[in-house]
Design a protein around this motif. Structure first.
Motif, PDB file in Angstrom:
ATOM      1  N   ASN A 158      -2.308  -5.204  10.294  1.00 15.57           N
ATOM      2  CA  ASN A 158      -1.960  -3.850  10.498  1.00 15.57           C
ATOM      3  C   ASN A 158      -2.913  -3.897  11.589  1.00 15.57           C
TER       4      ASN A 158
ATOM      5  N   HIS B  60       2.726  -4.029   2.998  1.00 13.96           N
ATOM      6  CA  HIS B  60       2.866  -2.694   3.891  1.00 13.96           C
ATOM      7  C   HIS B  60       3.074  -2.907   5.239  1.00 13.96           C
ATOM      8  N   CYS B  61       2.520  -3.749   6.030  1.00 13.46           N
ATOM      9  CA  CYS B  61       2.888  -3.417   7.057  1.00 13.46           C
ATOM     10  C   CYS B  61       4.336  -3.197   7.327  1.00 13.46           C
TER      11      CYS B  61
ATOM     12  N   GLN C 208       5.454   0.124   6.440  1.00  9.85           N
ATOM     13  CA  GLN C 208       5.266   1.042   7.352  1.00  9.85           C
ATOM     14  C   GLN C 208       6.261   1.659   9.158  1.00  9.85           C
ATOM     15  N   ARG C 209       6.343  -0.024   9.300  1.00  7.57           N
ATOM     16  CA  ARG C 209       7.040  -0.321  10.482  1.00  7.57           C
ATOM     17  C   ARG C 209       8.563   0.194  10.870  1.00  7.57           C
TER      18      ARG C 209
ATOM     19  N   GLN D 131       6.523  -3.975  -0.695  1.00  7.91           N
ATOM     20  CA  GLN D 131       7.308  -2.368  -0.822  1.00  7.91           C
ATOM     21  C   GLN D 131       8.131  -2.275   1.036  1.00  7.91           C
ATOM     22  N   TYR D 132       8.090  -3.191   1.501  1.00  7.30           N
ATOM     23  CA  TYR D 132       9.235  -2.872   2.735  1.00  7.30           C
ATOM     24  C   TYR D 132      11.043  -3.596   1.996  1.00  7.30           C
TER      25      TYR D 132
END
Length: 690
Positions: A147, A181-182, A185-186, A211-212
């Motif tokens: 992260n 996950h990172c 989020q971005r 997730q992405y």
């Protein structure tokens, strides 16, 4: 640790007109499994083997996209200046020793540096570190700092991971989940170029970033400005990733379809094949006939530009969307010469054959070429080896998969193609039996059902295989392993045995199975009366000719066929007799339209019959079949395989079958009542004394 993604997969035999979205069906997959094998693959593979398999069929079109979207695909590698071997060892050893000896926490810069250096090493150097305990700790520490990576560091780490697949192990799972996950989020802060670049890098690792990908597709769905900013090549690129995860938001898929309608003329045939395949994998049928017509018009101008992948993908989408374009099939008919078919592999041939059969389009010369190719491939010597070894050792262009056998067998049988002189039946049965012997069918039991169903339509009943699939254990295996549950095929297979195989003593479907069958499988007579063109008019004319409704009865005689029959009984002199009205069967929730003999009743219920005694008075049973368009080969008075099977079974039950073809129904629609009666009198004059 598990992650979830919602996907939907289509059935190849009967396309269902549905749209896919992330709320369709839930599949649970682990990142550890994704590392070794892409989602949906049953046989573990290393990423390198995955690349080779994908490039052979389909990935070439992905790699051949225009230069401005070829970020990190299979034929592209970012040039990185390699450090001297001594310097590489020093950097790696220093970081690993700090981790192992001093249990030192690493920072984002160090994690990025060690992966970047590893990506420049030769394979022999990478192998040396495969079993190093320090790498297990490296992955664990890397998950903690994922992260804190900057955007540039994140891209470097992902790209580096694509080049050090030899070091992958279960311990990398946490790193992948952290990076996924990172990225998710971005992604809101990235432009379209970066979004597709990151997706490309994940694709290169043969890992689906769950997730992405969901976050990225939702972003394009919600943010109309970001979607509108996509260039035409980027639109193709995005569509590819929608297919790669086998689904997306319904509104996004609809938006993609609308955009494609405006830019389809600017796409190459490879790109058209790419988007068709992606939408097919997403269980999305194109609704716009304008778009489908544009695709057909563009492709049929010169079929020689089509590679195997693109042609098969376009045919898949046409089949799934239910779009029939006469000019396209006429051009395809001219294109598929014997020489061209000989160059195709069986994967492509099976798709061509299924597409022709789905639209009831038959050409004897082309189907003969398909069958000849299948026989020539099936004659290649093979060893009875375990299924896993077979897939790894035999090239798909040499051997057919069980899926291809099931498709081709269904297509040839469905079109009622005459193959007696080609020895097709014997070869097909031998192929099915060999796949059962090698264990391949254990992986795909539903394809064995499809094969047996097709063989039954051809009048071939291998008792040992039928008894196997109707056993309790195998029915359970089918329910657990099948992408779709072949209850309809099982129902037809079991019912056909009861009529055509009086000496069969093997397993039968249990009553509980039949009790749970929905009306969509067993059919309803009321629907037939409303939906079938001409059926009500024919019944009215027959009622007037025979003296009343008591002399005719419209029911489905055989429970495992949904189409209705008009039943007439006559005595030996040809005078009509009153037809006894049937009553609802508890097992099948249908009416059996005629009184059943012991033989017929025992056969339908799955019991061994006793010898039937000859009746004292010879009465005749007539079954008038009002055929619909979907029961015959297109533009021909030739029954399809399933309907030919029904007529064969009606004759075994003692019925004389009278066929009224679709073209005759069309002529009668514009006729007077008297003209219809004259037509029926002439058609039935050999059996009824009017």
């Amino acid at each position: 640790m598990l992650a979830t993604i919602k996907l939907m997969r289509p059935s190849w035999i009967r396309p269902k007109f549905r749209h896919s979205c992330f709320s369709s069906r839930l599949y649970t997959v682990s990142y550890e499994k994704a590392i070794r094998s892409p989602v949906g693959k049953r046989i573990p593979q290393t990423p390198a083997n995955t690349y080779a398999k994908q490039i052979r069929f389909g990935e070439k079109a992905y790699g051949d996209l225009r230069e401005n979207v070829r970020y990190a695909c299979h034929i592209y590698r970012e040039k990185v200046d390699k450090l001297p071997a001594s310097e590489s060892h020093r950097v790696i050893e220093n970081i690993l020793s700090d981790i192992k000896l001093h249990k030192k926490k690493i920072i984002a810069t160090e994690f990025t540096e060690v992966l970047q250096v590893l990506a420049t090493c030769d394979n022999n150097v990478l192998k040396r570190y495969c079993n190093d305990d320090g790498f297990k700790d490296l992955w664990m520490l890397g998950a903690e700092v994922s992260n804190t990576l900057s955007d540039d560091q994140l891209k470097i780490v992902l790209r580096s991971l694509t080049k050090i697949y030899m070091l992958w192990s279960a311990s990398i799972t946490d790193v992948l989940m952290g990076l996924d996950h990172c990225c998710a989020q971005r992604c809101r802060d990235w432009n379209t170029t970066t979004l597709l670049l990151v997706a490309d890098i994940w694709h290169l690792m043969a890992v689906k970033p769950i997730q992405y990908m969901q976050a990225m597709l939702n972003l394009f769905d919600i943010d109309t400005e970001t979607f509108a900013a996509l260039s035409t090549p980027q639109l193709v690129h995005l569509t590819y990733f929608v297919g790669n995860v086998r689904g997306g938001p319904k509104s996004l898929l609809s938006s993609i379809e609308t955009r494609l309608e405006n830019v389809i003329e600017d796409l190459s045939v490879s790109e058209i094949g790419l988007v068709c395949h992606a939408l097919f994998k997403s269980s999305y049928s194109i609704c716009s006939t304008t778009l489908l017509q544009k695709i057909g018009n563009k492709v049929q101008k010169d079929f020689s530009e089509l590679d195997i992948y693109s042609s098969v993908s376009i045919l898949k989408q046409f089949r799934y969307s239910g779009f029939y374009q006469p000019s396209f099939f006429a051009a395809l008919e001219l294109y598929l010469t014997d020489e061209h078919v000989e160059k195709l592999n069986l994967v492509a041939i099976s798709h061509y054959a299924v597409t022709f059969a789905s639209f009831r389009y038959w050409n004897e010369k082309i189907f003969n070429a398909f069958v000849n190719k299948f026989i020539s491939v099936a004659s290649v010597p093979r060893k009875l080896v375990p299924f896993s070894k077979k897939v790894q050792e035999l090239h798909p262009s040499v051997r057919a998969r069980c899926k291809d056998i099931a498709k081709l067998l269904w297509a040839v049988t469905s079109m009622n193609h005459p193959c007696e002189h080609l020895n097709f039946d014997a070869v097909a049965l031998d192929e099915v039996q060999s796949r059962v012997a090698t264990g391949e069918m254990d992986w795909f039991p539903h394809y064995l059902i499809d094969c047996l169903h097709s063989l039954a339509m051809r009048g071939i009943f291998p008792y040992d295989l039928i008894s196997l699939v109707l056993s309790t254990d195998y029915l359970k295996k089918i329910k657990e392993a099948a992408l779709y549950e072949p209850r309809r095929q099982l129902f037809v297979l079991d019912g056909s045995i009861g009529i055509e195989c009086q000496d069969y003593t093997g397993n039968r479907l249990p009553p509980s199975f039949k009790d749970q069958l929905p009306a969509a499988i067993t059919g309803t007579d009321g629907f037939e009366l409303k939906a079938k063109v001409g059926l009500t008019d024919i019944m009215q004319c027959l009622s007037d000719l025979l003296g009343g409704k008591t002399f005719i009865h419209c029911r489905s005689i055989i429970p495992h066929f949904k189409t209705a029959d008009i039943i007439i009984h006559v005595d030996s002199a040809g005078h009509p007799l009153a037809v006894k009205q049937g009553h609802a069967s508890k097992a099948h929730q249908r009416d059996l339209a005629v009184p059943l003999s012991d033989n017929m009743l025992h056969g339908l219920l799955g019991r061994i019959p006793a010898p039937e005694k000859s009746p004292a008075v010879e009465n005749r049973k007539l079954a008038v079949e009002v055929l619909g368009q979907n029961q015959c080969v297109r533009d021909r008075n030739v029954l399809l395989g399933l309907n030919r099977m029904k007529m064969r079974q009606l004759e075994k039950l003692g019925y004389k079958v009278i066929l009224i073809y679709p073209f005759e129904i069309q002529q009668l629609e514009n006729s007077t009542h008297e003209e219809r009666e004259d037509f029926l009198k002439e058609r039935l004059s050999n059996y009824i004394a009017f």
